[in-house]
Write a protein that holds these residues in place. Sequence first.
Motif, PDB file in Angstrom:
ATOM      1  N   GLU A 151      -2.591   1.975  -4.633  1.00  0.00           N
ATOM      2  CA  GLU A 151      -3.794   2.688  -4.206  1.00  0.00           C
ATOM      3  C   GLU A 151      -3.498   4.032  -3.545  1.00  0.00           C
ATOM      4  OE1 GLU A 151      -6.986   1.856  -4.722  1.00  0.00           O
ATOM      5  OE2 GLU A 151      -6.292   0.170  -5.945  1.00  0.00           O
ATOM      6  N   THR A 152      -2.399   4.111  -2.795  1.00  0.00           N
ATOM      7  CA  THR A 152      -2.139   5.321  -2.002  1.00  0.00           C
ATOM      8  C   THR A 152      -0.891   6.079  -2.445  1.00  0.00           C
ATOM      9  OG1 THR A 152      -0.791   4.210  -0.313  1.00  0.00           O
ATOM     10  CG2 THR A 152      -3.192   4.174  -0.017  1.00  0.00           C
ATOM     11  N   GLY A 153      -0.049   5.460  -3.246  1.00  0.00           N
ATOM     12  CA  GLY A 153       1.183   6.111  -3.670  1.00  0.00           C
ATOM     13  C   GLY A 153       2.330   5.933  -2.697  1.00  0.00           C
ATOM     14  N   THR A 154       2.083   5.298  -1.538  1.00  0.00           N
ATOM     15  CA  THR A 154       3.133   5.045  -0.547  1.00  0.00           C
ATOM     16  C   THR A 154       2.973   3.620  -0.012  1.00  0.00           C
ATOM     17  OG1 THR A 154       1.932   5.680   1.469  1.00  0.00           O
ATOM     18  CG2 THR A 154       2.944   7.462   0.173  1.00  0.00           C
ATOM     19  N   TYR A 155       3.959   3.194   0.783  1.00  0.00           N
ATOM     20  CA  TYR A 155       3.902   1.870   1.399  1.00  0.00           C
ATOM     21  C   TYR A 155       3.431   1.924   2.856  1.00  0.00           C
ATOM     22  CZ  TYR A 155       6.699   0.396  -2.626  1.00  0.00           C
ATOM     23  OH  TYR A 155       7.145   0.126  -3.901  1.00  0.00           O
ATOM     24  N   HIS A 156       3.046   3.093   3.353  1.00  0.00           N
ATOM     25  CA  HIS A 156       2.748   3.260   4.777  1.00  0.00           C
ATOM     26  C   HIS A 156       1.639   2.318   5.250  1.00  0.00           C
ATOM     27  CE1 HIS A 156       5.523   6.483   4.807  1.00  0.00           C
ATOM     28  NE2 HIS A 156       4.731   7.410   4.266  1.00  0.00           N
ATOM     29  N   LEU A 157       0.554   2.234   4.499  1.00  0.00           N
ATOM     30  CA  LEU A 157      -0.582   1.417   4.927  1.00  0.00           C
ATOM     31  C   LEU A 157      -0.205  -0.061   5.009  1.00  0.00           C
ATOM     32  CD1 LEU A 157      -3.544   1.389   5.703  1.00  0.00           C
ATOM     33  CD2 LEU A 157      -4.122   1.145   3.277  1.00  0.00           C
ATOM     34  N   GLY A 158       0.608  -0.523   4.063  1.00  0.00           N
ATOM     35  CA  GLY A 158       1.045  -1.910   4.106  1.00  0.00           C
ATOM     36  C   GLY A 158       1.858  -2.215   5.352  1.00  0.00           C
ATOM     37  N   CYS A 177      -0.279  -2.521   8.485  1.00  0.00           N
ATOM     38  CA  CYS A 177      -0.921  -3.825   8.643  1.00  0.00           C
ATOM     39  C   CYS A 177       0.024  -4.830   9.300  1.00  0.00           C
ATOM     40  CB  CYS A 177      -1.376  -4.345   7.281  1.00  0.00           C
ATOM     41  SG  CYS A 177      -2.714  -3.414   6.522  1.00  0.00           S
ATOM     42  N   PHE A 178       1.272  -4.827   8.868  1.00  0.00           N
ATOM     43  CA  PHE A 178       2.234  -5.789   9.406  1.00  0.00           C
ATOM     44  C   PHE A 178       2.604  -5.461  10.854  1.00  0.00           C
ATOM     45  CE2 PHE A 178       3.479  -5.620   4.731  1.00  0.00           C
ATOM     46  CZ  PHE A 178       2.562  -6.610   4.392  1.00  0.00           C
ATOM     47  N   ALA A 179       2.653  -4.182  11.201  1.00  0.00           N
ATOM     48  CA  ALA A 179       2.923  -3.794  12.588  1.00  0.00           C
ATOM     49  C   ALA A 179       1.810  -4.292  13.497  1.00  0.00           C
ATOM     50  CB  ALA A 179       3.059  -2.274  12.689  1.00  0.00           C
TER      51      ALA A 179
END
Length: 468
Positions: free
Chosen positions: A412-419, A422-424
Amino acid sequence: MMKELLTLLRTGNWRALVASFLYFDTGFTVWLLYGPLAPYMIKTLGLTPAEQGFLVAVPVLAAAILRVAMGNLYQTMDGRWLALGGIALSAIPPLFLLFYPLAPSFSLLIVLGILLGVGGASFAVALPMAGSNYPAKVQGTVLGIAAAGNIGAVLDGFLFPPLAAQFGWAHATAAALPLLALAGVIMFFWGKDNAPKSGHVGQALASFAATLAGLAFLAVATPLGWLGLHGKAALLMLPVFGVLLAGSVLPQRYRLALRERDTWVIILIYSITFGGFVGMSSYISLLLVSLYHLPKIEAGMLMALFAFTGAMLRPLGGMLADRVSGVIALRWFLGGIALTDAAFALWTPSPTVAVALLLFLYACFGLGNGATFQLVPLRWPLKTGIMTGIIGAAGGIGGFYLPVILGIAKEETGTYHLGFACFALLATTALGLVLAMRRHWLPWARHEVAAPDAVSPPALQNAAAISD
């Protein structure tokens, strides 16, 4: 420390501990088979990032749900024979892929992934069986040693990518078969289960079979939209369907256990520590290849390094928890997980920095796993088998969501930052709950008073010990 460990091993049956360790170790190897092979598999399947995450996550979810069913079965029958049955089921996928003449379809791989989950479900048998051979005062260390079978993920990273490059990924899976045979032989001769049993074997076995078949159907039907949901929403709802399935065929004692506040807090903690370990291990090869364009074999070797770090530190987490209590130890480990996830959420580090951060993250996962399960036999001495299954299931569900959410974030965003963000947030929430529960947990965690489960009225104890 080695002298102290040898003295500890002599307080119980060390052969039974070795059998439990090897059973869990080989089960873990088979369980995460798809992880290091995924970069090879997706070349022929043409999957989207979300579907890639789903493929490697399905065995993780299967183990999560099946751990509850196997924990229920363990309460009714000798764990040695249950372990041998689990080893036989775990051998089916590599045997099938070795002789199947065609290229497997996505749906077929999903069904085989459900059977791979039986290997991960070994947790619900190996840990309580190992613990049943040792006194209560060393449970943290003993369960940490047994659960260091997580090191099976190291074999995945080292063993399967080079074989896949040489012989093809489907035939490479056959390398798991000699390992399963060795575990079966050792379990047959050395395995021993001293845990008390109750309930009906036939009912528990029927529940396990229904859960296994139902999961296979749900895992195939959900992404195809047969259950009324489509796309990413369907993928995210699969654990809910799986939990409802398991709950419909399990006895009342599991539902009673879920009424306790402590159950839910420890479920959240373990879904972060163990869920993080297994979920990241199943996805790390894909992440490294996608994010840093590493060669597939090198990504597998790094997976092995990370998994080795987490697995070897798990017994140390249990030993530290025996000394200072899991309540105190978990504050530091959950804090480390939250900070590392936050770092990946804020920026994409260089490959060298990323490897250092991931090593630290896996260290916190391993230490946190050991510390969490130091608490379980202390908090629930009368229902350790049941609670091992429930909490172990939560760890697997956390492990399912990690690769799925990372895959969706990437798509969806092209990066893993949002995922990672969520875990943080989840790790920070768990840390806050541990701090809030500290005053209530420390007395029984330090053996100063008996846990509530051990001092409940006899009628309640009996209610918890019998099935519907």
